[in-house]
Design an enzyme around this catalytic site. Sequence first.
Site, short mmCIF file in Angstrom:
data_model
loop_
_atom_site.label_atom_id
_atom_site.label_comp_id
_atom_site.label_asym_id
_atom_site.label_seq_id
_atom_site.Cartn_x
_atom_site.Cartn_y
_atom_site.Cartn_z
N MET A 132 -5.72 -6.03 -2.74
CA MET A 132 -5.90 -4.91 -3.67
C MET A 132 -6.62 -5.34 -4.95
O MET A 132 -6.29 -4.88 -6.05
CB MET A 132 -4.53 -4.30 -4.01
CG MET A 132 -3.78 -3.77 -2.81
SD MET A 132 -4.72 -2.55 -1.87
CE MET A 132 -4.58 -1.15 -2.97
N ARG A 138 -10.97 -11.10 -14.45
CA ARG A 138 -11.16 -11.06 -12.99
C ARG A 138 -11.97 -12.26 -12.51
O ARG A 138 -11.76 -12.76 -11.40
CB ARG A 138 -11.85 -9.75 -12.60
CG ARG A 138 -10.94 -8.54 -12.79
CD ARG A 138 -11.73 -7.24 -12.74
NE ARG A 138 -12.47 -7.13 -11.49
CZ ARG A 138 -13.64 -6.51 -11.36
NH1 ARG A 138 -14.21 -5.93 -12.40
NH2 ARG A 138 -14.26 -6.46 -10.20
N GLU A 148 -6.20 -0.46 13.39
CA GLU A 148 -6.66 -1.59 12.57
C GLU A 148 -6.31 -2.92 13.25
O GLU A 148 -7.12 -3.86 13.25
CB GLU A 148 -5.99 -1.56 11.19
CG GLU A 148 -6.48 -0.46 10.29
CD GLU A 148 -5.89 -0.53 8.89
OE1 GLU A 148 -6.42 0.16 8.02
OE2 GLU A 148 -4.92 -1.27 8.68
N SER A 184 0.51 -6.82 7.86
CA SER A 184 0.52 -6.56 9.31
C SER A 184 -0.85 -6.87 9.93
O SER A 184 -0.92 -7.29 11.09
CB SER A 184 0.93 -5.11 9.61
OG SER A 184 -0.05 -4.20 9.19
N ASN A 190 -13.60 -6.97 4.90
CA ASN A 190 -12.49 -6.12 4.45
C ASN A 190 -12.23 -5.05 5.50
O ASN A 190 -13.14 -4.67 6.24
CB ASN A 190 -12.85 -5.45 3.11
CG ASN A 190 -11.72 -4.61 2.57
OD1 ASN A 190 -10.56 -5.04 2.54
ND2 ASN A 190 -12.02 -3.40 2.17
N HIS A 239 -10.71 -1.09 5.81
CA HIS A 239 -10.41 0.08 4.98
C HIS A 239 -9.92 1.21 5.88
O HIS A 239 -10.50 1.45 6.96
CB HIS A 239 -11.68 0.51 4.22
CG HIS A 239 -11.46 1.67 3.31
ND1 HIS A 239 -10.86 1.53 2.08
CD2 HIS A 239 -11.71 2.99 3.47
CE1 HIS A 239 -10.77 2.72 1.51
NE2 HIS A 239 -11.28 3.61 2.33
#
Length: 208
Positions: A109, A84, A193, A32, A126, A128
């Site tokens: 994530m 990673r 957000e 979203s 980012n 949060h």
Amino acid sequence: MCSEALISPALDWPAVRDLPLRLGILASGNGSNFAAIAQAIDQGQLCAQIQGVIYNNPQARVAQRAAERGLPSVLINHRDFGGRETFDATVAATLRGWDVDWVIMAGWMRCATPVLLDAFPGHILNIHPSLLPSFPGLHAVEQALRAGVTITGCTVHIVTLAVDQGPIIAQAAVPIFGGDTPDTLARRIHTQEHQLYPWAIALAAGRA
Ligand code: GRF
């Protein structure tokens, strides 16, 4: 009568620059925030173009959202990689291939390794769902409810190796009402957000 958000940014859009920012979106799920950024671009608020979307979860709804907008999306599944760093190397190479100048984590994530951070130094953002530095990490909405605070919100910050601890670009505050559940509170935070992130991208880029 309480308002939905105590402190919304003034939303004075900074003049960014003549050339549109080239954004690469990283998302793991619903998307979203991706859609809100795309909409701000469509409405001429954010001078940017989305070069592509990377998602790491085959079920992520963001892939469908990107397709609906005719934007390229690529599945890079972290489960296909031995570590990673090799995963991040592929993510970084894909973003470089799109000639991206800002990397936008929108519900991504995965923790960034130096491989990704060094590919786009200071240019990874980012969002949060808390007022950092409070409630970093997973389940930030539940953490806020458990702590009994009366105000929480959302934060856009620059991504660093320390998770959810990078320099803060912008925040919006959301009051917690009696009777709030994780769902009702998360919904109000999401609404903030969606306003905050496009504006914070412009703000970060204007500072760069
Ligand atoms: C948002 O709440 C954001 O703060 C967190 O992940 C969620 C992503 O939501 N990092 P969506 O996928 O953009 O709907």
